[in-house]
Design a protein around this motif. Sequence first.
Motif, PDB file in Angstrom:
ATOM      1  N   PHE A   1       0.839  -1.196   0.000  1.00  0.00           N
ATOM      2  CA  PHE A   1       0.000   0.000   0.000  1.00  0.00           C
ATOM      3  C   PHE A   1       0.874   1.247   0.000  1.00  0.00           C
ATOM      4  O   PHE A   1       2.054   1.208   0.342  1.00  0.00           O
ATOM      5  CB  PHE A   1      -0.900   0.013   1.241  1.00  0.00           C
ATOM      6  N   ASP A   2       0.266   2.365  -0.372  1.00  0.00           N
ATOM      7  CA  ASP A   2       0.971   3.646  -0.322  1.00  0.00           C
ATOM      8  C   ASP A   2       1.197   4.096   1.118  1.00  0.00           C
ATOM      9  O   ASP A   2       2.229   4.696   1.436  1.00  0.00           O
ATOM     10  CB  ASP A   2       0.174   4.735  -1.054  1.00  0.00           C
ATOM     11  N   VAL A   3       0.198   3.831   1.964  1.00  0.00           N
ATOM     12  CA  VAL A   3       0.251   4.288   3.352  1.00  0.00           C
ATOM     13  C   VAL A   3      -0.261   3.178   4.259  1.00  0.00           C
ATOM     14  O   VAL A   3      -1.274   2.531   3.958  1.00  0.00           O
ATOM     15  CB  VAL A   3      -0.608   5.561   3.568  1.00  0.00           C
ATOM     16  N   ILE A   4       0.438   2.950   5.371  1.00  0.00           N
ATOM     17  CA  ILE A   4      -0.005   2.021   6.414  1.00  0.00           C
ATOM     18  C   ILE A   4      -0.227   2.832   7.682  1.00  0.00           C
ATOM     19  O   ILE A   4       0.645   3.610   8.082  1.00  0.00           O
ATOM     20  CB  ILE A   4       1.045   0.932   6.683  1.00  0.00           C
ATOM     21  N   VAL A   5      -1.395   2.661   8.312  1.00  0.00           N
ATOM     22  CA  VAL A   5      -1.675   3.374   9.552  1.00  0.00           C
ATOM     23  C   VAL A   5      -2.063   2.378  10.642  1.00  0.00           C
ATOM     24  O   VAL A   5      -2.678   1.344  10.380  1.00  0.00           O
ATOM     25  CB  VAL A   5      -2.786   4.439   9.386  1.00  0.00           C
ATOM     26  N   GLY A   6      -1.706   2.707  11.869  1.00  0.00           N
ATOM     27  CA  GLY A   6      -2.074   1.880  13.006  1.00  0.00           C
ATOM     28  C   GLY A   6      -2.139   2.737  14.255  1.00  0.00           C
ATOM     29  O   GLY A   6      -1.232   3.529  14.511  1.00  0.00           O
ATOM     30  N   ALA A   7      -3.208   2.597  15.014  1.00  0.00           N
ATOM     31  CA  ALA A   7      -3.389   3.364  16.250  1.00  0.00           C
ATOM     32  C   ALA A   7      -3.456   2.412  17.439  1.00  0.00           C
ATOM     33  O   ALA A   7      -4.335   1.551  17.494  1.00  0.00           O
ATOM     34  CB  ALA A   7      -4.658   4.213  16.178  1.00  0.00           C
ATOM     35  N   ASP A   8      -2.518   2.583  18.344  1.00  0.00           N
ATOM     36  CA  ASP A   8      -2.435   1.767  19.564  1.00  0.00           C
ATOM     37  C   ASP A   8      -2.406   0.273  19.251  1.00  0.00           C
ATOM     38  O   ASP A   8      -3.127  -0.522  19.861  1.00  0.00           O
ATOM     39  CB  ASP A   8      -3.599   2.089  20.517  1.00  0.00           C
ATOM     40  N   ILE A   9      -1.556  -0.102  18.319  1.00  0.00           N
ATOM     41  CA  ILE A   9      -1.411  -1.522  17.993  1.00  0.00           C
ATOM     42  C   ILE A   9      -0.110  -2.092  18.558  1.00  0.00           C
ATOM     43  O   ILE A   9       0.174  -3.273  18.388  1.00  0.00           O
ATOM     44  CB  ILE A   9      -1.476  -1.769  16.467  1.00  0.00           C
ATOM     45  N   ILE A  10       0.661  -1.256  19.251  1.00  0.00           N
ATOM     46  CA  ILE A  10       1.919  -1.715  19.853  1.00  0.00           C
ATOM     47  C   ILE A  10       1.694  -1.902  21.351  1.00  0.00           C
ATOM     48  O   ILE A  10       1.848  -0.965  22.137  1.00  0.00           O
ATOM     49  CB  ILE A  10       3.054  -0.693  19.623  1.00  0.00           C
TER      50      ILE A  10
ATOM     51  N   ILE B   1       3.928  -5.549   8.402  1.00  0.00           N
ATOM     52  CA  ILE B   1       4.285  -4.224   7.902  1.00  0.00           C
ATOM     53  C   ILE B   1       5.315  -4.328   6.780  1.00  0.00           C
ATOM     54  O   ILE B   1       5.223  -3.630   5.759  1.00  0.00           O
ATOM     55  CB  ILE B   1       4.810  -3.339   9.054  1.00  0.00           C
ATOM     56  N   LEU B   2       6.271  -5.237   6.940  1.00  0.00           N
ATOM     57  CA  LEU B   2       7.274  -5.434   5.890  1.00  0.00           C
ATOM     58  C   LEU B   2       6.632  -5.909   4.591  1.00  0.00           C
ATOM     59  O   LEU B   2       6.974  -5.440   3.498  1.00  0.00           O
ATOM     60  CB  LEU B   2       8.324  -6.444   6.354  1.00  0.00           C
ATOM     61  N   HIS B   3       5.694  -6.837   4.702  1.00  0.00           N
ATOM     62  CA  HIS B   3       5.036  -7.370   3.505  1.00  0.00           C
ATOM     63  C   HIS B   3       4.206  -6.299   2.803  1.00  0.00           C
ATOM     64  O   HIS B   3       4.146  -6.262   1.564  1.00  0.00           O
ATOM     65  CB  HIS B   3       4.144  -8.546   3.878  1.00  0.00           C
TER      66      HIS B   3
ATOM     67  N   LYS C   1       6.617   8.172  12.149  1.00  0.00           N
ATOM     68  CA  LYS C   1       6.582   7.971  10.700  1.00  0.00           C
ATOM     69  C   LYS C   1       7.763   7.100  10.308  1.00  0.00           C
ATOM     70  O   LYS C   1       8.886   7.344  10.747  1.00  0.00           O
ATOM     71  CB  LYS C   1       6.660   9.324   9.987  1.00  0.00           C
ATOM     72  N   ALA C   2       7.499   6.072   9.516  1.00  0.00           N
ATOM     73  CA  ALA C   2       8.558   5.142   9.122  1.00  0.00           C
ATOM     74  C   ALA C   2       8.591   4.972   7.610  1.00  0.00           C
ATOM     75  O   ALA C   2       7.554   4.934   6.950  1.00  0.00           O
ATOM     76  CB  ALA C   2       8.343   3.786   9.795  1.00  0.00           C
TER      77      ALA C   2
ATOM     78  N   VAL D   1       4.569   4.978   3.208  1.00  0.00           N
ATOM     79  CA  VAL D   1       4.681   5.747   4.448  1.00  0.00           C
ATOM     80  C   VAL D   1       3.916   5.004   5.537  1.00  0.00           C
ATOM     81  O   VAL D   1       2.752   4.651   5.352  1.00  0.00           O
ATOM     82  CB  VAL D   1       4.102   7.171   4.283  1.00  0.00           C
ATOM     83  N   ILE D   2       4.574   4.754   6.665  1.00  0.00           N
ATOM     84  CA  ILE D   2       3.933   4.079   7.788  1.00  0.00           C
ATOM     85  C   ILE D   2       3.753   5.084   8.920  1.00  0.00           C
ATOM     86  O   ILE D   2       4.710   5.787   9.294  1.00  0.00           O
ATOM     87  CB  ILE D   2       4.768   2.886   8.298  1.00  0.00           C
TER      88      ILE D   2
END
Length: 216
Positions: free
Chosen positions: A135-144, A157-159, A206-207, A166-167
């Motif tokens: 994907f162009d952008v990966i987003v995640g909120a409170d997943i860590i 995330i790597l896949h 941002k990664a 942009v992550i």
Amino acid sequence: MALVLYDDTVLSGLKRFHNSSATYNFANHTIQIKQNWKELGVAAVVWDAAIVLCMYLEAGGINLEGRSVIELGAGTGLVGIVATLLGAEATVTDREIALEFLKTNVHDNLPTDLLHKVSVKPLTWGKGLEDFSPFDVIVGADIIYLEETFQDLLKTILHLSTENTVILLSCKLRYQRDHQFLDMMRQHFSVVQVLYDQKVDVYIYKALKIHQTKEL
């Protein structure tokens, strides 16, 4: 047994998770999110990290117009909904058990003419990744927050990413292990802090993938 001091602000904060709905205003839309703490727990309430990430996206932290976006561990779907309203082609994902609840929130809060721009799909981190392209952008909120998921989350995330992806990870760093996940990310990505909301103690990182990263 840990001693927890009485704190009115903490108790009032927890009470909101037991409300059946929560209302927000983003991208010139009123969004009413259903919550279901009793049956689905953490997957069915809106966390501060999601709200802060939506504010960041709405403020133009990244341009989402016409870009493919995937939300990991979407829960209530608030971030995916806002991303779609901001012009993204969004894929909103969570575990199978939370999917019907997630679909309801997404479909109830998007105009009919935008529903074709969003899809809700099951995704258990580290499994069935061949069904997803980058994907162009990966987003995640409170997943860590669960150490036992870190390896699968990183693999996912790597896949899902290329060197142009942009992550954005929005999170509270509650424990040392949360920092350890960021260290794991840094082995494959350039990771920078782009926002800290002191009021709710939420960070956004941002990664970007490092050239010729090794897959797990």
